[in-house]
Scaffold this motif. Sequence first.
Motif, PDB file in Angstrom:
ATOM      1  N   ALA B   2       0.819  -1.196   0.000  1.00 57.14           N
ATOM      2  CA  ALA B   2       0.000   0.000   0.000  1.00 57.14           C
ATOM      3  C   ALA B   2       0.857   1.251   0.000  1.00 57.14           C
ATOM      4  CB  ALA B   2      -0.896  -0.001   1.239  1.00 57.14           C
ATOM      5  N   ASP B  28       3.060   3.089  -3.441  1.00 54.16           N
ATOM      6  CA  ASP B  28       2.847   1.643  -3.452  1.00 54.16           C
ATOM      7  C   ASP B  28       3.957   0.983  -4.279  1.00 54.16           C
ATOM      8  OD1 ASP B  28       1.841  -0.869  -3.348  1.00 54.16           O
ATOM      9  OD2 ASP B  28       0.049  -0.465  -4.543  1.00 54.16           O
ATOM     10  N   GLY B  63      -2.494   2.964   3.030  1.00 49.39           N
ATOM     11  CA  GLY B  63      -3.514   2.585   2.040  1.00 49.39           C
ATOM     12  C   GLY B  63      -4.710   3.515   2.106  1.00 49.39           C
ATOM     13  N   SER B 155       1.415  -4.216   4.515  1.00 52.22           N
ATOM     14  CA  SER B 155       1.265  -3.015   3.686  1.00 52.22           C
ATOM     15  C   SER B 155       2.627  -2.402   3.412  1.00 52.22           C
ATOM     16  CB  SER B 155       0.432  -1.958   4.411  1.00 52.22           C
ATOM     17  OG  SER B 155      -0.799  -2.493   4.742  1.00 52.22           O
TER      18      SER B 155
END
Lengths: 239, 336
Positions: B2, B28, B63, B155
């Motif tokens: 993310a 990302d 995210g 993430s």
Amino acid sequence: MTNPSPGLAGGDRQRVALGRAIVRRPKCFLMDEPLGTLDAEFHEVMVHELRELHNRIHATTVYVTHDQHEAMAMADKIAVMNHGIIEQFGTPQEIYNRPASMYVADFIGSPPMNFLKFTSGLQKGMRSVSVEGVEIALPEVHQDMAVSELALGVRPEHIRFNDSSILRGSVYGAEYLGTNQIVAVETGKGLLKARVPADRTFRIGETVGLELNSEKLSLFDCTSGRAVKSSLYTEARHG
Amino acid sequence: MAEVSLQNISKSFGESKAVRNLTLTIRDGEFVVLLGPTGAGKTTTLRLIAGLEKPDTGRVTIGGQDMAGAAPAGRDVAFVFQQYSLYPHLTVYENLAFPLRSPARRLSADEIDRRVREVARMVRIDHKLENRSTRLSGGEMQRVAIGRALVRKPSIYLMDEPLSSLDAKLRGELRLELKRIQSELGSTLLYVTHDQIEAMTMADRIGILNDGELIQLGTPREIYSNPVNLHVAARLGQPHINLIPEGLVPGGQPPSGTKTIGARTEHLEIHAGNGTANAEIDWIEHLGDQSHLHLRIAGHKLVTLANPYVPVKPGDKIKLTLKDPLYFGSDGQRLV
């Protein structure tokens, strides 16, 4: 000057320790990794300071370190030790350009010397060897040898990219270092690292041709680990 | 994986400001390295993202979600610390499998086995899976610690100088591997270090941190070629950039207000003296692949790289000129 020593930064403390050794004017300095604890940036400064100090006072110094860069940067002569034995004793240039063994070739240099392993016999006067069907020129061989495991040794800066070369590989990764870069290339003979100018960018997986600088190649007997005699090594003894 | 974003983050510990108004977005799949000396706020930044510290002001999003109320366990981050912390009573295999056995994950035994073996191969510890973690060398332990973060697919990976305790050779190998693993997995990774080589070689973008402040953010090439001020210019490059007063070395076209000139190897040209010499070779460091020439010019010392076969020796008189160096004003800011 009047600070109590615990109040000093790491580098200053090490300077005090050096100063304390120097004021005695001894016949010989023995130094045991005095820069081992410093961070990278300060380390370089202290390497230069120590060598400049030596340039001024010329005191006989024996300095031990596991850091090949310190040895290369400061020494008049380096003794490369392995399990209590001196593998080679010589100037930094001799040791770097004409390593006496695979151990020395691998220990000195960053990244270290690349080895391309192959099997072949050798005759005096040979000017090339065949590695995976690719004929590679090298300094004249001065010794006969029965068929055995050999390794061609090439320093990263002696590899150039040349698309017309038959020796090929694919780019595994590139490490940008500002003035130059280290490019790792996957070949049939393992990973080879080349040091080249930073102006060209490489894609991972890209196919490249590699050209080796023939005049600078070393050859090793893998069984003993010792360098094979060649014109590169004998020149050294005479000149 | 993310995008992770920090917006106007500040954090103080008592009187000392660890992080000052930091804004940074890690895209990302991006590998960002924060480079700075001890005390620059690098570790605090990682801890703020992980939720181990709470910011005084500002927002962390992962995210797109605001993390203000989220506990560390709820943030889906994997942290690799400087000092490897393995479970000493477990084997390498069990150490790697441990994060996957959390009841919250509900992975099948087969899936766990597959992931452990895949990651062990990546970090090249697959030949020692059955060893107790205490029976490993320092380098192997750190590879297990990195592997333990990689088995999860969080993430973001947060890494705090994970290679600093390893010897030079292994560090060189792991740099290349870590960058490759990250690009293969498409991971988002924030890595902090004081080692410029690690920053240059691995980062998609480098953030230069000083005293809690983000001074410049850019690709390694941008930071190296176009530093915004003297501080940044001095962080990258080996040998260290030469910072000399304007007027000392001829050549270049300094804009008005230039106080200091930054000259790296590629900004210095050496010619044979031939009666016009302005500098002298002081001493030469033979590093094998290249040499560092130590020069002296009007009482100033300069260091530049040279091909090891350049025929110069200490005491030689040479002519030194500048070619498109970097210019800095009296406030240390870059002038273009």
